[in-house]
Design a protein around this motif. Structure first.
Motif, PDB file in Angstrom:
ATOM      1  N   GLY A   2       0.793  -1.226   0.000  1.00 10.13           N
ATOM      2  CA  GLY A   2       0.000   0.000   0.000  1.00 10.13           C
ATOM      3  C   GLY A   2       0.827   1.278   0.000  1.00 10.13           C
ATOM      4  O   GLY A   2       0.333   2.343   0.345  1.00 10.13           O
ATOM      5  N   MET A   3       2.084   1.179  -0.411  1.00  8.50           N
ATOM      6  CA  MET A   3       2.937   2.366  -0.464  1.00  8.50           C
ATOM      7  C   MET A   3       2.489   3.302  -1.583  1.00  8.50           C
ATOM      8  O   MET A   3       1.978   2.861  -2.609  1.00  8.50           O
ATOM      9  N   ALA A   4       2.703   4.589  -1.380  1.00  2.00           N
ATOM     10  CA  ALA A   4       2.350   5.593  -2.375  1.00  2.00           C
ATOM     11  C   ALA A   4       3.363   5.591  -3.517  1.00  2.00           C
ATOM     12  O   ALA A   4       4.496   5.128  -3.367  1.00  2.00           O
ATOM     13  N   LEU A   5       2.958   6.137  -4.632  1.00  2.00           N
ATOM     14  CA  LEU A   5       3.799   6.189  -5.823  1.00  2.00           C
ATOM     15  C   LEU A   5       5.136   6.878  -5.554  1.00  2.00           C
ATOM     16  O   LEU A   5       6.191   6.391  -5.950  1.00  2.00           O
ATOM     17  N   LYS A   6       5.085   7.997  -4.852  1.00  2.00           N
ATOM     18  CA  LYS A   6       6.308   8.760  -4.570  1.00  2.00           C
ATOM     19  C   LYS A   6       7.286   7.932  -3.726  1.00  2.00           C
ATOM     20  O   LYS A   6       8.495   7.937  -3.976  1.00  2.00           O
ATOM     21  N   ALA A   7       6.770   7.209  -2.741  1.00  2.00           N
ATOM     22  CA  ALA A   7       7.610   6.384  -1.870  1.00  2.00           C
ATOM     23  C   ALA A   7       8.221   5.216  -2.648  1.00  2.00           C
ATOM     24  O   ALA A   7       9.398   4.894  -2.475  1.00  2.00           O
ATOM     25  N   ILE A   8       7.427   4.609  -3.508  1.00  2.00           N
ATOM     26  CA  ILE A   8       7.938   3.499  -4.332  1.00  2.00           C
ATOM     27  C   ILE A   8       9.019   4.016  -5.271  1.00  2.00           C
ATOM     28  O   ILE A   8      10.065   3.393  -5.438  1.00  2.00           O
ATOM     29  N   SER A   9       8.774   5.176  -5.851  1.00  2.00           N
ATOM     30  CA  SER A   9       9.733   5.784  -6.763  1.00  2.00           C
ATOM     31  C   SER A   9      11.081   6.013  -6.087  1.00  2.00           C
ATOM     32  O   SER A   9      12.136   5.705  -6.636  1.00  2.00           O
ATOM     33  N   LYS A  10      11.025   6.539  -4.881  1.00  2.22           N
ATOM     34  CA  LYS A  10      12.251   6.819  -4.140  1.00  2.22           C
ATOM     35  C   LYS A  10      12.964   5.521  -3.734  1.00  2.22           C
ATOM     36  O   LYS A  10      14.184   5.411  -3.836  1.00  2.22           O
ATOM     37  N   ALA A  11      12.196   4.536  -3.303  1.00  2.00           N
ATOM     38  CA  ALA A  11      12.766   3.258  -2.870  1.00  2.00           C
ATOM     39  C   ALA A  11      13.433   2.505  -4.022  1.00  2.00           C
ATOM     40  O   ALA A  11      14.429   1.810  -3.834  1.00  2.00           O
ATOM     41  N   MET A  12      12.888   2.663  -5.225  1.00  6.05           N
ATOM     42  CA  MET A  12      13.411   1.928  -6.369  1.00  6.05           C
ATOM     43  C   MET A  12      14.341   2.756  -7.256  1.00  6.05           C
ATOM     44  O   MET A  12      14.849   2.253  -8.253  1.00  6.05           O
ATOM     45  N   THR A  13      14.552   4.000  -6.907  1.00  4.74           N
ATOM     46  CA  THR A  13      15.358   4.944  -7.694  1.00  4.74           C
ATOM     47  C   THR A  13      14.948   4.959  -9.169  1.00  4.74           C
ATOM     48  O   THR A  13      15.766   4.869 -10.063  1.00  4.74           O
ATOM     49  N   ARG A  14      13.645   5.049  -9.379  1.00 11.65           N
ATOM     50  CA  ARG A  14      13.087   5.204 -10.719  1.00 11.65           C
ATOM     51  C   ARG A  14      12.074   6.341 -10.665  1.00 11.65           C
ATOM     52  O   ARG A  14      11.550   6.658  -9.607  1.00 11.65           O
ATOM     53  N   SER A  15      11.788   6.921 -11.804  1.00 21.24           N
ATOM     54  CA  SER A  15      10.852   8.045 -11.836  1.00 21.24           C
ATOM     55  C   SER A  15       9.425   7.566 -11.557  1.00 21.24           C
ATOM     56  O   SER A  15       9.095   6.402 -11.786  1.00 21.24           O
ATOM     57  N   GLU A  16       8.600   8.485 -11.076  1.00 25.55           N
ATOM     58  CA  GLU A  16       7.200   8.153 -10.806  1.00 25.55           C
ATOM     59  C   GLU A  16       6.508   7.726 -12.098  1.00 25.55           C
ATOM     60  O   GLU A  16       5.693   6.807 -12.094  1.00 25.55           O
ATOM     61  N   GLU A  17       6.846   8.380 -13.182  1.00 24.67           N
ATOM     62  CA  GLU A  17       6.245   8.055 -14.473  1.00 24.67           C
ATOM     63  C   GLU A  17       6.603   6.635 -14.903  1.00 24.67           C
ATOM     64  O   GLU A  17       5.761   5.883 -15.401  1.00 24.67           O
ATOM     65  N   SER A  18       7.845   6.253 -14.690  1.00 28.06           N
ATOM     66  CA  SER A  18       8.305   4.909 -15.028  1.00 28.06           C
ATOM     67  C   SER A  18       7.573   3.860 -14.197  1.00 28.06           C
ATOM     68  O   SER A  18       7.135   2.825 -14.718  1.00 28.06           O
ATOM     69  N   ILE A  19       7.433   4.131 -12.911  1.00 29.29           N
ATOM     70  CA  ILE A  19       6.733   3.208 -12.002  1.00 29.29           C
ATOM     71  C   ILE A  19       5.271   3.071 -12.443  1.00 29.29           C
ATOM     72  O   ILE A  19       4.736   1.967 -12.531  1.00 29.29           O
ATOM     73  N   LYS A  20       4.631   4.214 -12.721  1.00 28.40           N
ATOM     74  CA  LYS A  20       3.227   4.223 -13.125  1.00 28.40           C
ATOM     75  C   LYS A  20       3.017   3.421 -14.418  1.00 28.40           C
ATOM     76  O   LYS A  20       2.093   2.619 -14.515  1.00 28.40           O
ATOM     77  N   ASP A  21       3.886   3.656 -15.401  1.00 29.91           N
ATOM     78  CA  ASP A  21       3.765   2.971 -16.684  1.00 29.91           C
ATOM     79  C   ASP A  21       3.938   1.459 -16.539  1.00 29.91           C
ATOM     80  O   ASP A  21       3.189   0.677 -17.113  1.00 29.91           O
ATOM     81  N   ARG A  22       4.934   1.064 -15.752  1.00 23.67           N
ATOM     82  CA  ARG A  22       5.201  -0.369 -15.587  1.00 23.67           C
ATOM     83  C   ARG A  22       4.072  -1.048 -14.798  1.00 23.67           C
ATOM     84  O   ARG A  22       3.676  -2.175 -15.118  1.00 23.67           O
ATOM     85  N   ALA A  23       3.565  -0.369 -13.783  1.00 25.07           N
ATOM     86  CA  ALA A  23       2.471  -0.922 -12.985  1.00 25.07           C
ATOM     87  C   ALA A  23       1.234  -1.121 -13.863  1.00 25.07           C
ATOM     88  O   ALA A  23       0.564  -2.153 -13.776  1.00 25.07           O
ATOM     89  N   LYS A  24       0.956  -0.152 -14.715  1.00 20.93           N
ATOM     90  CA  LYS A  24      -0.199  -0.250 -15.611  1.00 20.93           C
ATOM     91  C   LYS A  24      -0.013  -1.407 -16.593  1.00 20.93           C
ATOM     92  O   LYS A  24      -0.939  -2.165 -16.852  1.00 20.93           O
TER      93      LYS A  24
END
Length: 59
Positions: A27-49
């Motif tokens: 249940g982590m937020a996008l920003k937290a996941i982005s920081k934890a994985m050192t990837r951009s929020e956009e990259s995380i969002k696209d891959r999750a989708k």
């Protein structure tokens, strides 16, 4: 100024995908996941989708 990530356009590894699924399930937020994985929020969002992974939205 926006944060810069050194992993620009790098392919996703199996380990990163597993980590993304785990963090999203927690249940982590996008920003937290982005920081934890050192990837951009956009990259995380696209891959999750692409993989059908739901990311929690903070309200």
């Amino acid at each position: 100024m926006a944060e810069r990530f050194e992993r620009h356009r790098q392919p996703w590894t199996h380990e990163e995908l597993e980590k993304l699924k785990l963090l999203a399930k927690k249940g982590m937020a996008l920003k937290a996941i982005s920081k934890a994985m050192t990837r951009s929020e956009e990259s995380i969002k696209d891959r999750a989708k692409l993989d059908g992974i739901g990311i929690a939205k903070l309200r």
